[in-house]
Scaffold this motif. Structure first.
Motif, short mmCIF file in Angstrom:
data_model
loop_
_atom_site.label_atom_id
_atom_site.label_comp_id
_atom_site.label_asym_id
_atom_site.label_seq_id
_atom_site.Cartn_x
_atom_site.Cartn_y
_atom_site.Cartn_z
N VAL A 222 12.12 -9.22 13.53
CA VAL A 222 10.96 -8.50 14.07
C VAL A 222 10.36 -7.59 13.01
N ALA A 223 11.21 -6.93 12.23
CA ALA A 223 10.72 -6.05 11.17
C ALA A 223 9.92 -6.84 10.14
N ALA A 224 10.36 -8.05 9.82
CA ALA A 224 9.61 -8.89 8.88
C ALA A 224 8.23 -9.22 9.43
N TYR A 225 8.16 -9.48 10.73
CA TYR A 225 6.85 -9.73 11.36
C TYR A 225 5.96 -8.50 11.26
N GLU A 226 6.54 -7.33 11.51
CA GLU A 226 5.74 -6.10 11.48
C GLU A 226 5.15 -5.87 10.08
N ILE A 227 5.93 -6.12 9.04
CA ILE A 227 5.41 -5.93 7.69
C ILE A 227 4.38 -7.01 7.35
N SER A 228 4.64 -8.23 7.79
CA SER A 228 3.66 -9.31 7.58
C SER A 228 2.32 -8.94 8.20
N GLU A 229 2.36 -8.42 9.40
CA GLU A 229 1.11 -8.01 10.06
C GLU A 229 0.44 -6.87 9.32
N ALA A 230 1.23 -5.95 8.79
CA ALA A 230 0.66 -4.81 8.07
C ALA A 230 -0.03 -5.25 6.79
N THR A 231 0.41 -6.37 6.20
CA THR A 231 -0.27 -6.88 5.01
C THR A 231 -1.62 -7.50 5.34
N LEU B 204 5.57 -10.73 -0.13
CA LEU B 204 6.20 -10.30 1.12
C LEU B 204 7.72 -10.36 1.00
N ASP B 205 8.25 -11.44 0.44
CA ASP B 205 9.70 -11.58 0.30
C ASP B 205 10.28 -10.49 -0.59
N ALA B 206 9.54 -10.10 -1.62
CA ALA B 206 10.02 -9.02 -2.49
C ALA B 206 10.08 -7.70 -1.73
N GLU C 117 -5.43 -8.43 -5.15
CA GLU C 117 -5.24 -8.40 -3.69
C GLU C 117 -3.87 -7.84 -3.35
N ALA C 118 -2.83 -8.31 -4.05
CA ALA C 118 -1.47 -7.85 -3.76
C ALA C 118 -1.32 -6.35 -4.03
N VAL C 119 -1.92 -5.88 -5.11
CA VAL C 119 -1.85 -4.45 -5.43
C VAL C 119 -2.51 -3.63 -4.32
#
Length: 273
Positions: free
Chosen positions: A74-83, A159-161, A211-213
């Motif tokens: 779930v935490a991975a999803y939350e960060i994915s959404e934040a990106t 994201l994986d990093a 974009e990543a920065v």
């Protein structure tokens, strides 16, 4: 288990459907190391398919606290959404037929999608590909493992990093018919120690995209004390783990480069698919 996923209309969001819907177990994904159940979920006239991973079905790991893999998903999803990249399918933590667990929208990969990973017999990856490293293919032969030079994968590498993914395999990549790429299986993440193991090393040491920065800067702000993402992660991870996420984002921004294998941990997961 071949029915396509159905993204619910806006009247019922995917998260509402997953969190509030009635779960019905249809089968089990046998290849998984932990209990992974294929389900239907129905709510307010809408229905979709999903994956349910009950905490009770998690196998203990020596380097992760017992009963925490669902929260990490779930935490991975939350960060994915934040990106803003939407790389992880909608995911919630909820009660189910076998107790509390992770429930995630089922994504049907497009079998006709162009390959994202390959083994080639050349010394160089070729146009449109990035080299990962040489792999033993048996009988004393080696082949070069490559992945596509694809911005969707490059986003996923970032994201994986951030989430410190210890198990990014080829089978976790789900390209869909509309051109989107989803990534699944994020239970082995957010360790406070460096555990990054991935097939996406093709950009290692290269400068991050603009974009990543920008995305990492936004993550840093949301991860600050009192930030929305910091508060949400605190519900799912330990304070030390949240602090480690914050530190990884800070390091990535300071270096402004994709990370390289540390040498202290196997860089590529096994088996790779």
């Amino acid at each position: 288990m071949s029915a396509p996923e159905r993204i619910p209309p806006r009247s019922v969001t995917a998260l509402d459907l997953l969190a509030k819907g009635e779960l019905t177990v249809k089968g089990r994904v046998r290849e998984a190391s932990n209990a992974v159940l294929y389900c239907s979920v129905a709510y307010d006239g809408e229905e979709a398919h999903c994956v349910y991973k009950p905490i009770a079905g998690e196998r203990p790991l020596w380097d992760f606290p017992d009963g925490t893999l669902a929260q990490r998903e779930v935490a991975a999803y939350e960060i994915s959404e934040a990106t803003g990249w939407g790389l992880v399918p909608p995911t919630v933590l909820r009660d189910g037929p076998y107790g509390e667990g992770m429930v995630q929208l089922w994504i049907e990969a497009d079998p006709s999608a162009d390959g994202l990973l390959a083994l080639v017999e050349d010394e160089e990856p070729g146009d449109g590909w990035k080299a990962v490293g040489f792999a033993d293919v048996g009988e004393g032969r080696t082949a070069l493992l490559v992945h596509a030079d694809d911005n969707r994968l490059r986003r996923l590498a970032v994201l994986d990093a951030v989430i410190n993914n210890g198990d990014r395999k080829g089978g976790h990549l789900l390209p869909t018919a509309d051109g989107h790429l989803y990534a699944i299986d994020h239970g082995v993440t957010f360790n406070v120690d460096d555990k990054l193991r991935t097939l996406l090393w093709g950009w290692a040491g290269e400068p991050l995209s603009a974009e990543a920065v920008e995305v990492l800067g936004a993550l840093a702000a949301s991860l600050a004390d009192g930030g929305r993402l910091a508060k949400r992660l605190a519900e799912l991870l330990t304070p030390a783990e949240v602090g480690a996420v914050r530190s990884r984002v800070t390091v990535l921004l300071a270096a402004s480069r994709h990370p390289q294998p540390s040498g202290a941990w196997p860089a590529i997961p096994w088996p790779p698919v």
